[in-house]
Design a protein around this motif. Structure first.
Motif, mmCIF file in Angstrom:
data_model
loop_
_atom_site.group_PDB
_atom_site.id
_atom_site.type_symbol
_atom_site.label_atom_id
_atom_site.label_comp_id
_atom_site.label_asym_id
_atom_site.label_seq_id
_atom_site.Cartn_x
_atom_site.Cartn_y
_atom_site.Cartn_z
ATOM 1 N N GLY A 1 3.920 -5.481 -4.814
ATOM 2 C CA GLY A 1 2.922 -5.383 -3.760
ATOM 3 C C GLY A 1 3.495 -5.835 -2.431
ATOM 4 O O GLY A 1 4.591 -6.403 -2.359
ATOM 5 N N TYR A 2 2.748 -5.583 -1.374
ATOM 6 C CA TYR A 2 3.189 -5.953 -0.028
ATOM 7 C C TYR A 2 1.968 -6.350 0.794
ATOM 8 O O TYR A 2 0.939 -5.683 0.768
ATOM 9 C CB TYR A 2 3.926 -4.766 0.610
ATOM 10 N N ILE A 3 2.104 -7.485 1.507
ATOM 11 C CA ILE A 3 1.056 -7.927 2.429
ATOM 12 C C ILE A 3 1.729 -8.598 3.615
ATOM 13 O O ILE A 3 2.777 -9.228 3.477
ATOM 14 C CB ILE A 3 0.070 -8.891 1.724
ATOM 15 N N ASP A 4 1.154 -8.448 4.801
ATOM 16 C CA ASP A 4 1.700 -9.093 5.995
ATOM 17 C C ASP A 4 1.335 -10.568 6.011
ATOM 18 O O ASP A 4 0.264 -10.968 5.519
ATOM 19 C CB ASP A 4 1.170 -8.422 7.263
ATOM 20 N N SER A 5 2.188 -11.373 6.652
ATOM 21 C CA SER A 5 1.959 -12.816 6.706
ATOM 22 C C SER A 5 0.889 -13.208 7.716
ATOM 23 O O SER A 5 0.495 -14.384 7.758
ATOM 24 C CB SER A 5 3.268 -13.541 7.035
ATOM 25 N N ASP A 6 0.398 -12.266 8.536
ATOM 26 C CA ASP A 6 -0.708 -12.607 9.443
ATOM 27 C C ASP A 6 -2.054 -12.642 8.717
ATOM 28 O O ASP A 6 -3.055 -13.093 9.271
ATOM 29 C CB ASP A 6 -0.772 -11.643 10.627
ATOM 30 N N LEU A 7 -2.061 -12.155 7.455
ATOM 31 C CA LEU A 7 -3.262 -12.164 6.613
ATOM 32 C C LEU A 7 -4.460 -11.493 7.285
ATOM 33 O O LEU A 7 -5.597 -11.941 7.150
ATOM 34 C CB LEU A 7 -3.634 -13.586 6.186
ATOM 35 N N GLN A 8 -4.203 -10.386 7.977
ATOM 36 C CA GLN A 8 -5.317 -9.584 8.476
ATOM 37 C C GLN A 8 -5.920 -8.730 7.354
ATOM 38 O O GLN A 8 -6.936 -8.072 7.559
ATOM 39 C CB GLN A 8 -4.869 -8.705 9.648
ATOM 40 N N THR A 9 -5.263 -8.739 6.198
ATOM 41 C CA THR A 9 -5.845 -8.146 4.996
ATOM 42 C C THR A 9 -6.011 -9.252 3.954
ATOM 43 O O THR A 9 -5.343 -10.281 4.007
ATOM 44 C CB THR A 9 -4.956 -7.019 4.446
ATOM 45 N N ASP A 10 -6.895 -9.016 3.004
ATOM 46 C CA ASP A 10 -7.285 -10.034 2.031
ATOM 47 C C ASP A 10 -6.480 -9.865 0.740
ATOM 48 O O ASP A 10 -6.540 -8.797 0.113
ATOM 49 C CB ASP A 10 -8.777 -9.884 1.739
ATOM 50 N N PRO A 11 -5.734 -10.898 0.301
ATOM 51 C CA PRO A 11 -4.983 -10.785 -0.954
ATOM 52 C C PRO A 11 -5.862 -10.387 -2.139
ATOM 53 O O PRO A 11 -5.387 -9.700 -3.052
ATOM 54 C CB PRO A 11 -4.405 -12.189 -1.137
ATOM 55 N N PHE A 12 -7.125 -10.782 -2.131
ATOM 56 C CA PHE A 12 -8.000 -10.451 -3.254
ATOM 57 C C PHE A 12 -8.283 -8.950 -3.341
ATOM 58 O O PHE A 12 -8.711 -8.456 -4.386
ATOM 59 C CB PHE A 12 -9.293 -11.256 -3.183
ATOM 60 N N ASP A 13 -8.002 -8.212 -2.263
ATOM 61 C CA ASP A 13 -8.148 -6.758 -2.318
ATOM 62 C C ASP A 13 -7.023 -6.096 -3.121
ATOM 63 O O ASP A 13 -7.112 -4.896 -3.417
ATOM 64 C CB ASP A 13 -8.218 -6.170 -0.909
ATOM 65 N N PHE A 14 -5.989 -6.876 -3.484
ATOM 66 C CA PHE A 14 -5.004 -6.338 -4.421
ATOM 67 C C PHE A 14 -5.686 -5.918 -5.720
ATOM 68 O O PHE A 14 -5.243 -4.979 -6.391
ATOM 69 C CB PHE A 14 -3.910 -7.366 -4.728
ATOM 70 N N ASP A 15 -6.772 -6.594 -6.086
ATOM 71 C CA ASP A 15 -7.492 -6.231 -7.311
ATOM 72 C C ASP A 15 -8.048 -4.809 -7.222
ATOM 73 O O ASP A 15 -8.113 -4.095 -8.230
ATOM 74 C CB ASP A 15 -8.628 -7.216 -7.580
#
Length: 237
Positions: free
Chosen positions: A91-105
């Protein structure tokens, strides 16, 4: 412990965000539907990011890091994450956390039938000019790629690692990940996700990065598409 998912987090001068990254991703790894680890990729940060990353990894066994000698750009950080991933899914997510890690689900719910599942920021919380430039850039990319994606730059994705490792990355190619999966004969899908304003740190991309450079990258993609080698081994000794 055997992990199923590695989450890549590119980091470039994000000292102000890293404690929040630790808290949010640790919370997610403890509740994820699959065993998940985190790989922080330090892209030559000049602030205190590297020192803080080391401390985070020392106190969290599910966190690891790699560090570049100098700044190489987002595509290089993602490519390094693909190279160092040891799990079936990356997976990939930006470190600014403008997206929610829980949306990986939400992405994990779909990945069984696809080779890349990407988020789609349907209600973006950015400035008007940023939203407009991204919309124009996505429209232009679709003219070149015909991948059907509305938000290829969304920093929330899950890819089957064997597909990810076969992507021959160059600068700017992180904007074309769905198209590169299609070149391999893979299947892709987009899923609507939440989006939040940046609350700390400084954005790394301006108007030139969102319009001029992506247009130039489209021609690089066309060259890649014309010369791309895709083979499948059906038998071996």
């Amino acid at each position: 412990m055997d992990y199923n998912l590695t989450i890549i987090v590119p980091v470039f001068n994000e000292e102000e965000n890293l404690i929040r990254v630790e808290e949010k991703l640790k919370e997610y790894t403890l509740s994820s539907r699959v065993k998940t680890q985190v790989l922080l990729v330090n892209d030559g940060s000049k602030d205190g990011s590297e020192k803080l990353m080391i401390e985070i990894c020392d106190r969290n066994p599910e966190f690891n890091y790699i560090s570049f000698e100098k700044n190489c750009g987002l595509s290089a950080a993602i490519k390094a994450g693909f190279d160092y991933s040891t799990t079936n899914l990356t997976g990939y997510i930006d470190s600014d956390l403008q997206t929610d890690p829980f949306d990986f689900d939400l992405l994990l719910e779909e990945i069984e039938n696809y080779d890349l599942v990407t988020g789609y920021r349907h209600e973006r919380k950015d400035s008007g000019i940023k939203n407009l430039s991204s919309h124009v850039a996505n429209t232009v990319r679709n003219w070149f790629t015909h991948d059907g994606m509305d938000d290829t730059g969304c920093p929330l994705k899950i890819i089957r690692t064997d597909y990810a490792k076969r992507i021959p990355m160059f600068k700017g190619l992180h904007r074309f990940l769905p198209a590169m999966i299609l070149l391999q004969g893979g299947r892709i899908k987009q899923v609507p996700i939440k989006h939040f304003p940046r609350i700390a740190g400084t954005p790394k991309f301006g108007l030139r990065n969102r319009l001029v450079k992506p247009l130039m990258d489209c021609f690089g993609y066309l060259w890649m598409k014309k010369n791309y080698i895709n083979y499948k081994v059906y038998k071996k000794s």
